[in-house]
Design a protein around this motif. Sequence first.
Motif, PDB file in Angstrom:
ATOM      1  N   ILE A  54     -69.749 -61.319  69.132  1.00  0.00           N
ATOM      2  CA  ILE A  54     -68.633 -60.543  68.570  1.00  0.00           C
ATOM      3  C   ILE A  54     -67.837 -59.882  69.683  1.00  0.00           C
ATOM      4  CG2 ILE A  54     -68.063 -58.519  67.171  1.00  0.00           C
ATOM      5  CD1 ILE A  54     -70.413 -59.223  65.374  1.00  0.00           C
ATOM      6  N   ARG A  55     -68.548 -59.321  70.666  1.00  0.00           N
ATOM      7  CA  ARG A  55     -67.837 -58.689  71.784  1.00  0.00           C
ATOM      8  C   ARG A  55     -67.080 -59.721  72.607  1.00  0.00           C
ATOM      9  NH1 ARG A  55     -73.024 -55.957  72.210  1.00  0.00           N
ATOM     10  NH2 ARG A  55     -72.885 -53.865  71.339  1.00  0.00           N
ATOM     11  N   ALA A  56     -67.691 -60.893  72.793  1.00  0.00           N
ATOM     12  CA  ALA A  56     -66.994 -61.949  73.527  1.00  0.00           C
ATOM     13  C   ALA A  56     -65.738 -62.384  72.783  1.00  0.00           C
ATOM     14  CB  ALA A  56     -67.929 -63.138  73.749  1.00  0.00           C
ATOM     15  N   ALA A  57     -65.833 -62.502  71.458  1.00  0.00           N
ATOM     16  CA  ALA A  57     -64.661 -62.865  70.659  1.00  0.00           C
ATOM     17  C   ALA A  57     -63.603 -61.768  70.733  1.00  0.00           C
ATOM     18  CB  ALA A  57     -65.074 -63.110  69.205  1.00  0.00           C
ATOM     19  N   ALA A  58     -64.049 -60.506  70.777  1.00  0.00           N
ATOM     20  CA  ALA A  58     -63.092 -59.405  70.925  1.00  0.00           C
ATOM     21  C   ALA A  58     -62.382 -59.487  72.273  1.00  0.00           C
ATOM     22  CB  ALA A  58     -63.807 -58.066  70.783  1.00  0.00           C
ATOM     23  N   GLY A  59     -63.128 -59.897  73.308  1.00  0.00           N
ATOM     24  CA  GLY A  59     -62.506 -60.080  74.609  1.00  0.00           C
ATOM     25  C   GLY A  59     -61.468 -61.190  74.589  1.00  0.00           C
ATOM     26  N   ARG A  60     -61.786 -62.282  73.894  1.00  0.00           N
ATOM     27  CA  ARG A  60     -60.807 -63.366  73.771  1.00  0.00           C
ATOM     28  C   ARG A  60     -59.608 -62.917  72.944  1.00  0.00           C
ATOM     29  NH1 ARG A  60     -65.748 -66.317  73.586  1.00  0.00           N
ATOM     30  NH2 ARG A  60     -65.857 -66.187  71.306  1.00  0.00           N
ATOM     31  N   GLY A  61     -59.862 -62.049  71.947  1.00  0.00           N
ATOM     32  CA  GLY A  61     -58.755 -61.509  71.173  1.00  0.00           C
ATOM     33  C   GLY A  61     -57.843 -60.644  72.023  1.00  0.00           C
ATOM     34  N   LEU A  62     -58.446 -59.831  72.899  1.00  0.00           N
ATOM     35  CA  LEU A  62     -57.643 -59.012  73.800  1.00  0.00           C
ATOM     36  C   LEU A  62     -56.815 -59.890  74.734  1.00  0.00           C
ATOM     37  CD1 LEU A  62     -56.920 -56.234  74.981  1.00  0.00           C
ATOM     38  CD2 LEU A  62     -58.957 -56.432  76.449  1.00  0.00           C
ATOM     39  N   GLN A  63     -57.448 -60.938  75.233  1.00  0.00           N
ATOM     40  CA  GLN A  63     -56.743 -61.841  76.135  1.00  0.00           C
ATOM     41  C   GLN A  63     -55.607 -62.578  75.431  1.00  0.00           C
ATOM     42  OE1 GLN A  63     -57.084 -62.013  79.392  1.00  0.00           O
ATOM     43  NE2 GLN A  63     -55.476 -63.563  79.526  1.00  0.00           N
ATOM     44  N   SER A  64     -55.774 -62.840  74.132  1.00  0.00           N
ATOM     45  CA  SER A  64     -54.748 -63.592  73.406  1.00  0.00           C
ATOM     46  C   SER A  64     -53.438 -62.824  73.297  1.00  0.00           C
ATOM     47  CB  SER A  64     -55.249 -63.950  72.003  1.00  0.00           C
ATOM     48  OG  SER A  64     -55.350 -62.792  71.188  1.00  0.00           O
ATOM     49  N   THR A  65     -53.497 -61.498  73.441  1.00  0.00           N
ATOM     50  CA  THR A  65     -52.266 -60.700  73.335  1.00  0.00           C
ATOM     51  C   THR A  65     -51.474 -60.673  74.632  1.00  0.00           C
ATOM     52  OG1 THR A  65     -53.413 -58.650  73.985  1.00  0.00           O
ATOM     53  CG2 THR A  65     -53.405 -59.224  71.636  1.00  0.00           C
ATOM     54  N   ALA A  66     -52.085 -61.135  75.716  1.00  0.00           N
ATOM     55  CA  ALA A  66     -51.417 -61.067  77.022  1.00  0.00           C
ATOM     56  C   ALA A  66     -50.240 -62.038  77.081  1.00  0.00           C
ATOM     57  CB  ALA A  66     -52.418 -61.370  78.130  1.00  0.00           C
ATOM     58  N   ARG A  67     -49.177 -61.597  77.723  1.00  0.00           N
ATOM     59  CA  ARG A  67     -48.019 -62.452  77.940  1.00  0.00           C
ATOM     60  C   ARG A  67     -48.147 -63.137  79.293  1.00  0.00           C
ATOM     61  NH1 ARG A  67     -44.103 -61.181  74.188  1.00  0.00           N
ATOM     62  NH2 ARG A  67     -44.408 -59.197  73.080  1.00  0.00           N
ATOM     63  N   PRO A  68     -47.446 -64.257  79.502  1.00  0.00           N
ATOM     64  CA  PRO A  68     -47.519 -64.949  80.801  1.00  0.00           C
ATOM     65  C   PRO A  68     -47.045 -64.048  81.927  1.00  0.00           C
ATOM     66  CG  PRO A  68     -46.501 -66.366  79.139  1.00  0.00           C
ATOM     67  CD  PRO A  68     -46.622 -65.005  78.535  1.00  0.00           C
ATOM     68  N   ALA A 113     -55.540 -66.746  65.716  1.00  0.00           N
ATOM     69  CA  ALA A 113     -56.769 -67.525  65.900  1.00  0.00           C
ATOM     70  C   ALA A 113     -57.892 -66.664  66.465  1.00  0.00           C
ATOM     71  CB  ALA A 113     -56.499 -68.715  66.811  1.00  0.00           C
ATOM     72  N   ALA A 114     -57.564 -65.801  67.425  1.00  0.00           N
ATOM     73  CA  ALA A 114     -58.580 -64.930  68.013  1.00  0.00           C
ATOM     74  C   ALA A 114     -59.095 -63.920  66.997  1.00  0.00           C
ATOM     75  CB  ALA A 114     -58.005 -64.214  69.228  1.00  0.00           C
ATOM     76  N   SER A 115     -58.196 -63.382  66.163  1.00  0.00           N
ATOM     77  CA  SER A 115     -58.618 -62.424  65.144  1.00  0.00           C
ATOM     78  C   SER A 115     -59.542 -63.076  64.127  1.00  0.00           C
ATOM     79  CB  SER A 115     -57.385 -61.843  64.451  1.00  0.00           C
ATOM     80  OG  SER A 115     -57.760 -60.963  63.407  1.00  0.00           O
ATOM     81  N   ALA A 116     -59.205 -64.298  63.705  1.00  0.00           N
ATOM     82  CA  ALA A 116     -60.059 -65.016  62.753  1.00  0.00           C
ATOM     83  C   ALA A 116     -61.403 -65.364  63.387  1.00  0.00           C
ATOM     84  CB  ALA A 116     -59.362 -66.278  62.276  1.00  0.00           C
ATOM     85  N   GLU A 117     -61.420 -65.611  64.687  1.00  0.00           N
ATOM     86  CA  GLU A 117     -62.681 -65.901  65.367  1.00  0.00           C
ATOM     87  C   GLU A 117     -63.600 -64.690  65.354  1.00  0.00           C
ATOM     88  OE1 GLU A 117     -64.335 -67.542  69.691  1.00  0.00           O
ATOM     89  OE2 GLU A 117     -62.248 -66.909  69.475  1.00  0.00           O
ATOM     90  N   ILE A 118     -63.015 -63.512  65.513  1.00  0.00           N
ATOM     91  CA  ILE A 118     -63.822 -62.286  65.435  1.00  0.00           C
ATOM     92  C   ILE A 118     -64.418 -62.135  64.044  1.00  0.00           C
ATOM     93  CG2 ILE A 118     -63.749 -59.774  65.566  1.00  0.00           C
ATOM     94  CD1 ILE A 118     -61.538 -60.042  67.650  1.00  0.00           C
ATOM     95  N   ASP A 119     -63.630 -62.393  63.004  1.00  0.00           N
ATOM     96  CA  ASP A 119     -64.137 -62.314  61.630  1.00  0.00           C
ATOM     97  C   ASP A 119     -65.271 -63.301  61.405  1.00  0.00           C
ATOM     98  OD1 ASP A 119     -62.331 -60.337  61.010  1.00  0.00           O
ATOM     99  OD2 ASP A 119     -60.852 -61.699  60.140  1.00  0.00           O
ATOM    100  N   ALA A 120     -65.113 -64.522  61.907  1.00  0.00           N
ATOM    101  CA  ALA A 120     -66.162 -65.532  61.744  1.00  0.00           C
ATOM    102  C   ALA A 120     -67.437 -65.100  62.465  1.00  0.00           C
ATOM    103  CB  ALA A 120     -65.675 -66.877  62.269  1.00  0.00           C
ATOM    104  N   ALA A 121     -67.293 -64.506  63.642  1.00  0.00           N
ATOM    105  CA  ALA A 121     -68.466 -64.033  64.390  1.00  0.00           C
ATOM    106  C   ALA A 121     -69.177 -62.920  63.638  1.00  0.00           C
ATOM    107  CB  ALA A 121     -68.045 -63.557  65.777  1.00  0.00           C
ATOM    108  N   ARG A 122     -68.411 -62.062  62.965  1.00  0.00           N
ATOM    109  CA  ARG A 122     -69.034 -60.984  62.190  1.00  0.00           C
ATOM    110  C   ARG A 122     -69.782 -61.534  60.974  1.00  0.00           C
ATOM    111  NH1 ARG A 122     -63.788 -56.944  62.549  1.00  0.00           N
ATOM    112  NH2 ARG A 122     -64.339 -55.960  64.555  1.00  0.00           N
ATOM    113  N   TRP A 123     -69.208 -62.557  60.326  1.00  0.00           N
ATOM    114  CA  TRP A 123     -69.917 -63.181  59.204  1.00  0.00           C
ATOM    115  C   TRP A 123     -71.190 -63.872  59.689  1.00  0.00           C
ATOM    116  CZ3 TRP A 123     -69.346 -61.845  54.469  1.00  0.00           C
ATOM    117  CH2 TRP A 123     -68.120 -61.441  53.972  1.00  0.00           C
TER     118      TRP A 123
END
Length: 424
Positions: A54-68, A113-123
């Motif tokens: 879950i924490r790893a998915a949260a990290g990917r979610g944080l990274q997904s918000t980054a702009r180039p 996609a990152a947000s849904a991944e966090i939800d899937a990890a929690r389930w």
Amino acid sequence: MCVRSRALALAVALALLPASALHAAPPARTLTLSQALNRAVAASPGLTAADREIRAAAGRGLQSTARPNPELAFEVDNAFGSRSKRNLDAAETTLQISQLFELGGKRGARIAAASAEIDAARWDRAATRLQVLAETAEVFARAAGAQRRVAELEDQVADLDRLTPLLQKRVDAGASSGAEISRGRLATEIARVELGKAKAGFLSARRELAVLIGEATPSFARVGGDIRRIGAPPAFDRLLGRALENPQITRFTAVKAQRRALLAAAQAKAVPDITAGVGWRHYREDKSNAAVVSLSVPLPLFDRNQGGIYEAQETVAKTDAERNVARNGLIILVGRAYESLRASYDEARLLRANVLPVAREAYESIRTGYGEGRYTLLELLDAQAALSEASLREIDALIAFHSTLASLEGLTGTALVLSTKDKP
């Protein structure tokens, strides 16, 4: 799901605990079911891994918000050539900063996609927690049953030991031959062998339970609770409806949302991004300066990400099939567990109501009659063996009942309310 998980732990604990234990502290070095469940959740490496995911998915979610990131470029033209451009006298120096602008909703799809991944990890974590609770309750039930088997066989050995003076008295009185003493000792030693096996079984179950609660060696000598408490299970249709709300099934909602977001990202990838730049250029030859502006757009002539879009579409469509596979498997498992629970409940109830009273009455009658010389030792031992077999069969049925109950509650993700009409 936390509320349901707590309800599962509480219901299984109430099923195994005697009424008096609900208001009294457990004896020293006695492990209760509620303690085992709490410690198993705290010590489970599977849950630790799920939390990390879950924490790893949260990290990917944080990274997904980054702009180039912007690009800084430095160029030197018309230098180190020949003749007038031999050195840096005619050099043109350019310093430019460029920025990629994502188009087509790429960033939004990536964040979704990152947000849904966090939800899937929690389930997934919720499903893992249910499995830990169910496995611990099942092993606890086996340990409680093995402990009960040891007590039953200890009573049997003690009962056979009490026959020895009676046998000797009959031999001394000439009412029996000395061979009866040997036969009685043989029956006692066979019972001791079975007792040794039962103790080994309890030690094995105790060690397995210790591993589940995070102990290298068991810190408890006994497990608390009354395994004889049983009740009629609810209707199958109600259980099946609850089973279909299990995290193993509901997680596919988050999985499908994640895959749809990945499809949107694949479709957005077909839209070209724009890179814009602005800079400063210096002409060394005449000491002049000029601004530089650039704009670049890829031409989607050959690669429009057709394969990536097709793959993402098929992955989304596959989700329903995967959910149906999990759903069918869960229905089969719930059906098997339910029938096993019903069978073990009926067996324990019939043994308790019909078989054990008759076997106990027959044994007491023959035991009394043997002391009066009306029955032979063989008849007495047969009656004792029949009573012991019935008692051990009831214990086996009780172990099967509580083990299956734990599995079924893990599959349905909720506590089962059993009928309380069956008393030990």
